[in-house]
Design a protein around this motif. Structure first.
Motif, PDB file in Angstrom:
ATOM      1  N   PHE A 118      -4.726   0.555 -13.265  1.00 22.90           N
ATOM      2  CA  PHE A 118      -4.547   1.946 -12.835  1.00 22.90           C
ATOM      3  C   PHE A 118      -4.052   2.837 -13.980  1.00 22.90           C
ATOM      4  CE2 PHE A 118      -4.309   0.349  -8.279  1.00 22.90           C
ATOM      5  CZ  PHE A 118      -5.531   0.910  -7.938  1.00 22.90           C
ATOM      6  N   LYS A 119      -3.352   2.257 -14.950  1.00 23.54           N
ATOM      7  CA  LYS A 119      -2.909   3.061 -16.097  1.00 23.54           C
ATOM      8  C   LYS A 119      -4.127   3.545 -16.889  1.00 23.54           C
ATOM      9  CE  LYS A 119       0.434   3.455 -19.744  1.00 23.54           C
ATOM     10  NZ  LYS A 119       1.536   2.930 -20.517  1.00 23.54           N
ATOM     11  N   GLU A 120      -5.153   2.698 -16.973  1.00 30.32           N
ATOM     12  CA  GLU A 120      -6.407   3.122 -17.621  1.00 30.32           C
ATOM     13  C   GLU A 120      -7.048   4.269 -16.838  1.00 30.32           C
ATOM     14  OE1 GLU A 120      -8.980  -0.280 -17.917  1.00 30.32           O
ATOM     15  OE2 GLU A 120      -7.446  -1.453 -18.973  1.00 30.32           O
ATOM     16  N   VAL A 121      -7.003   4.145 -15.499  1.00 30.93           N
ATOM     17  CA  VAL A 121      -7.603   5.169 -14.627  1.00 30.93           C
ATOM     18  C   VAL A 121      -6.942   6.527 -14.849  1.00 30.93           C
ATOM     19  CG1 VAL A 121      -7.849   5.923 -12.212  1.00 30.93           C
ATOM     20  CG2 VAL A 121      -8.368   3.544 -12.845  1.00 30.93           C
ATOM     21  N   ILE A 122      -5.584   6.547 -14.883  1.00 37.16           N
ATOM     22  CA  ILE A 122      -4.900   7.848 -14.967  1.00 37.16           C
ATOM     23  C   ILE A 122      -4.960   8.457 -16.372  1.00 37.16           C
ATOM     24  CG2 ILE A 122      -3.410   7.516 -12.951  1.00 37.16           C
ATOM     25  CD1 ILE A 122      -1.137   6.688 -14.738  1.00 37.16           C
ATOM     26  N   ASN A 123      -5.495   7.700 -17.324  1.00 38.09           N
ATOM     27  CA  ASN A 123      -5.699   8.264 -18.661  1.00 38.09           C
ATOM     28  C   ASN A 123      -7.151   8.692 -18.905  1.00 38.09           C
ATOM     29  OD1 ASN A 123      -3.114   8.308 -20.107  1.00 38.09           O
ATOM     30  ND2 ASN A 123      -3.093   6.131 -19.665  1.00 38.09           N
ATOM     31  N   ARG A 124      -7.964   8.603 -17.848  1.00 39.55           N
ATOM     32  CA  ARG A 124      -9.358   9.071 -17.953  1.00 39.55           C
ATOM     33  C   ARG A 124      -9.413  10.579 -17.682  1.00 39.55           C
ATOM     34  NH1 ARG A 124     -11.976   4.965 -13.598  1.00 39.55           N
ATOM     35  NH2 ARG A 124     -11.615   2.994 -14.668  1.00 39.55           N
ATOM     36  N   PRO A 125     -10.519  11.227 -18.035  1.00 40.67           N
ATOM     37  CA  PRO A 125     -10.654  12.660 -17.699  1.00 40.67           C
ATOM     38  C   PRO A 125     -10.604  12.887 -16.182  1.00 40.67           C
ATOM     39  CG  PRO A 125     -12.300  12.011 -19.318  1.00 40.67           C
ATOM     40  CD  PRO A 125     -11.633  10.750 -18.866  1.00 40.67           C
ATOM     41  N   ILE A 126     -11.284  11.997 -15.412  1.00 39.16           N
ATOM     42  CA  ILE A 126     -11.199  12.081 -13.941  1.00 39.16           C
ATOM     43  C   ILE A 126     -10.211  11.009 -13.501  1.00 39.16           C
ATOM     44  CG2 ILE A 126     -12.454  11.837 -11.759  1.00 39.16           C
ATOM     45  CD1 ILE A 126     -14.963  12.814 -13.359  1.00 39.16           C
ATOM     46  N   LYS A 127      -9.053  11.472 -13.022  1.00 38.21           N
ATOM     47  CA  LYS A 127      -7.918  10.567 -12.807  1.00 38.21           C
ATOM     48  C   LYS A 127      -7.854   9.992 -11.399  1.00 38.21           C
ATOM     49  CE  LYS A 127      -5.119  13.008 -16.257  1.00 38.21           C
ATOM     50  NZ  LYS A 127      -6.296  13.565 -16.913  1.00 38.21           N
ATOM     51  N   LYS A 128      -8.851  10.289 -10.569  1.00 34.05           N
ATOM     52  CA  LYS A 128      -8.799   9.874  -9.165  1.00 34.05           C
ATOM     53  C   LYS A 128      -9.761   8.739  -8.884  1.00 34.05           C
ATOM     54  CE  LYS A 128      -7.444  12.952  -5.501  1.00 34.05           C
ATOM     55  NZ  LYS A 128      -7.795  14.006  -4.589  1.00 34.05           N
ATOM     56  N   VAL A 129      -9.346   7.844  -7.977  1.00 32.65           N
ATOM     57  CA  VAL A 129     -10.264   6.815  -7.480  1.00 32.65           C
ATOM     58  C   VAL A 129     -10.292   6.922  -5.949  1.00 32.65           C
ATOM     59  CG1 VAL A 129     -10.082   5.165  -9.369  1.00 32.65           C
ATOM     60  CG2 VAL A 129      -8.348   5.143  -7.595  1.00 32.65           C
ATOM     61  N   PRO A 130     -11.427   6.588  -5.330  1.00 29.94           N
ATOM     62  CA  PRO A 130     -11.523   6.776  -3.868  1.00 29.94           C
ATOM     63  C   PRO A 130     -10.980   5.589  -3.058  1.00 29.94           C
ATOM     64  CG  PRO A 130     -13.641   6.131  -4.754  1.00 29.94           C
ATOM     65  CD  PRO A 130     -12.709   6.185  -5.908  1.00 29.94           C
ATOM     66  N   SER A 131     -10.168   4.731  -3.678  1.00 30.65           N
ATOM     67  CA  SER A 131      -9.756   3.453  -3.068  1.00 30.65           C
ATOM     68  C   SER A 131      -9.142   3.586  -1.677  1.00 30.65           C
ATOM     69  CB  SER A 131      -8.750   2.744  -3.977  1.00 30.65           C
ATOM     70  OG  SER A 131      -9.212   2.725  -5.298  1.00 30.65           O
ATOM     71  N   LEU A 132      -8.327   4.613  -1.443  1.00 33.04           N
ATOM     72  CA  LEU A 132      -7.590   4.709  -0.164  1.00 33.04           C
ATOM     73  C   LEU A 132      -7.962   5.971   0.607  1.00 33.04           C
ATOM     74  CD1 LEU A 132      -4.012   3.436  -1.107  1.00 33.04           C
ATOM     75  CD2 LEU A 132      -6.065   2.141  -0.619  1.00 33.04           C
ATOM     76  N   GLU A 157      -0.205   8.469  -4.737  1.00 31.84           N
ATOM     77  CA  GLU A 157      -0.982   8.486  -3.484  1.00 31.84           C
ATOM     78  C   GLU A 157      -2.230   9.363  -3.623  1.00 31.84           C
ATOM     79  OE1 GLU A 157       3.309   7.963  -1.316  1.00 31.84           O
ATOM     80  OE2 GLU A 157       2.305   9.896  -1.215  1.00 31.84           O
ATOM     81  N   LYS A 158      -2.057  10.506  -4.273  1.00 34.35           N
ATOM     82  CA  LYS A 158      -3.191  11.434  -4.432  1.00 34.35           C
ATOM     83  C   LYS A 158      -4.220  10.899  -5.421  1.00 34.35           C
ATOM     84  CE  LYS A 158      -0.870  15.506  -2.723  1.00 34.35           C
ATOM     85  NZ  LYS A 158      -0.152  16.759  -2.993  1.00 34.35           N
ATOM     86  N   ARG A 159      -3.750  10.184  -6.446  1.00 30.77           N
ATOM     87  CA  ARG A 159      -4.682   9.561  -7.400  1.00 30.77           C
ATOM     88  C   ARG A 159      -5.551   8.510  -6.700  1.00 30.77           C
ATOM     89  NH1 ARG A 159      -3.946  13.180 -10.622  1.00 30.77           N
ATOM     90  NH2 ARG A 159      -2.680  13.141 -12.522  1.00 30.77           N
ATOM     91  N   LEU A 160      -5.014   7.903  -5.621  1.00 30.67           N
ATOM     92  CA  LEU A 160      -5.761   6.894  -4.859  1.00 30.67           C
ATOM     93  C   LEU A 160      -6.570   7.521  -3.715  1.00 30.67           C
ATOM     94  CD1 LEU A 160      -2.929   4.212  -4.679  1.00 30.67           C
ATOM     95  CD2 LEU A 160      -5.124   3.889  -5.816  1.00 30.67           C
ATOM     96  N   SER A 161      -6.529   8.867  -3.619  1.00 33.71           N
ATOM     97  CA  SER A 161      -7.276   9.628  -2.595  1.00 33.71           C
ATOM     98  C   SER A 161      -6.769   9.412  -1.169  1.00 33.71           C
ATOM     99  CB  SER A 161      -8.782   9.315  -2.655  1.00 33.71           C
ATOM    100  OG  SER A 161      -9.275   9.543  -3.949  1.00 33.71           O
ATOM    101  N   ALA A 162      -5.491   9.038  -1.016  1.00 38.31           N
ATOM    102  CA  ALA A 162      -4.912   8.892   0.332  1.00 38.31           C
ATOM    103  C   ALA A 162      -4.573  10.271   0.894  1.00 38.31           C
ATOM    104  CB  ALA A 162      -3.656   8.024   0.270  1.00 38.31           C
ATOM    105  N   ASP A 163      -4.472  10.344   2.233  1.00 40.14           N
ATOM    106  CA  ASP A 163      -3.943  11.557   2.875  1.00 40.14           C
ATOM    107  C   ASP A 163      -2.425  11.432   2.884  1.00 40.14           C
ATOM    108  OD1 ASP A 163      -6.419  12.721   3.469  1.00 40.14           O
ATOM    109  OD2 ASP A 163      -6.651  11.411   5.208  1.00 40.14           O
ATOM    110  N   VAL A 164      -1.736  12.510   2.521  1.00 43.76           N
ATOM    111  CA  VAL A 164      -0.285  12.440   2.312  1.00 43.76           C
ATOM    112  C   VAL A 164       0.450  13.416   3.218  1.00 43.76           C
ATOM    113  CG1 VAL A 164       1.561  12.668   0.591  1.00 43.76           C
ATOM    114  CG2 VAL A 164      -0.678  11.793  -0.107  1.00 43.76           C
ATOM    115  N   ILE A 165       1.495  12.887   3.903  1.00 42.16           N
ATOM    116  CA  ILE A 165       2.408  13.730   4.688  1.00 42.16           C
ATOM    117  C   ILE A 165       3.777  13.657   4.028  1.00 42.16           C
ATOM    118  CG2 ILE A 165       3.558  14.037   6.928  1.00 42.16           C
ATOM    119  CD1 ILE A 165       1.271  12.389   8.175  1.00 42.16           C
TER     120      ILE A 165
END
Length: 310
Positions: free
Chosen positions: A30-44, A68-76
């Motif tokens: 995930f550290k590699e993911v958040i250092n990419r230009p597009i930092k989000k993954v649709p995992s959750l 949570e937002k980087r993993l595309s979860a809905d957040v309350i």
């Protein structure tokens, strides 16, 4: 796919060494993911997470929310200060009301020790402890270990770590001790004797009251904040005296014949635990800890979400 042995993240003491390895392996991805230009993954994309903070928090809350937002979860987001808790609503009622909104994971910080354990027995959701009283803060310990491993470029077996400062009031210290010992590291604590818990030797941890000796012994110094807000009595004569005996400055570090890694979970009382020239130096990995916090929390959330039965 490998899974965590625990159903919740309530504390490091409920995890195994294999769980830590799996979390670190996932966090590296995930550290590699958040250092990419597009930092989000649709995992959750189909997972809903509630952040319940019954205690004030800035960094931990922001870090979890970003993860949570980087993993595309809905957040309350729920803050006790603006809630019915002030009107006398119980913890169970509050959580059940949130769960009726079909929440899958609850991230909770609470001033009562064991609040997360209590919750895990009463609600049907994954619980992540974001700090309970002076007990544990597991994700902080995980990101600290992950940061140490990166800074030392090795596993922590046989490494020497000193935890400096207000150990008595620190949930970070206890979680760190458990995490470091699981990985085979040696742990010392250093601070005023009034701020070292009496039970510390029962955890297999030694005490050093001389800061220079502690720093000469260690590979990494994890420096804790003096938690004035938790102190109901005076634990040391003055902040000035604390700084003279247990504050780390550049002169002290430069007088040593080796370079050690300096860490701090934040927020720093600059000029008390660390001078600015230490906090901002190339020996400090404080900003790496912040970046790693998002990756490690993404890993924990992702791994727990894999266990949710649909």
């Amino acid at each position: 796919m490998k899974q965590l042995s625990a159903e919740h993240l309530l504390g490091i003491k409920y995890l195994k060494k294999e769980d830590l390895d799996l979390i670190f392996e996932t966090a590296t991805h995930f550290k590699e993911v958040i250092n990419r230009p597009i930092k989000k993954v649709p995992s959750l994309r189909d997972i809903t997470i509630a952040n319940l903070f019954f205690e004030n928090s800035t960094r931990t809350k922001l870090s979890f929310e970003l993860a949570e937002k980087r993993l595309s979860a809905d957040v309350i987001n729920f803050s006790a200060g603006q809630s019915s808790v002030k009107k006398g609503e119980t913890l169970i009622d509050t959580v059940n009301n949130i769960l009726s909104m079909k929440v899958d994971i609850v991230v909770m910080r609470h001033s009562n020790v064991g609040a997360g354990i209590f919750l895990s027995k009463h609600v049907d959701a994954k619980i992540i402890n974001a700090g309970d009283g002076t007990h544990e803060h597991p994700t902080q310990a995980l990101l600290d270990s992950f940061s140490m491993r990166q800074a030392l470029n090795s596993e922590l077996k046989g490494k020497k770590i000193v935890i400096v400062g207000d150990v008595l009031h620190s949930r970070v210290a206890l979680s760190n001790i458990f995490a470091l010992q699981l990985q085979g590291a040696e742990v010392k604590v250093c601070g005023p004797t009034t701020l070292i818990p009496r039970y510390i030797s029962s955890l297999g941890v030694t005490v050093e009251t001389d800061l220079k000796k502690a720093l000469e012994w260690c590979d990494v110094a994890n420096v804790l904040r003096v938690q004035h807000e938790r102190m109901d009595i005076k634990y040391f004569p003055s902040t000035r005296e604390y700084t003279q005996l247990f504050g780390i400055n550049k002169q002290l570090l430069d007088s040593m014949d080796k370079k050690i890694v300096i860490m701090h979970p934040g927020p720093i009382n600059r000029g008390v635990e660390l001078t600015s020239d230490v906090a901002d130096s190339n020996q400090s990995i404080i900003l790496d800890q912040v970046e790693n916090g998002v990756a490690v929390r993404m890993a924990v959330i992702y791994l727990l979400a894999q266990q949710i039965k649909r």
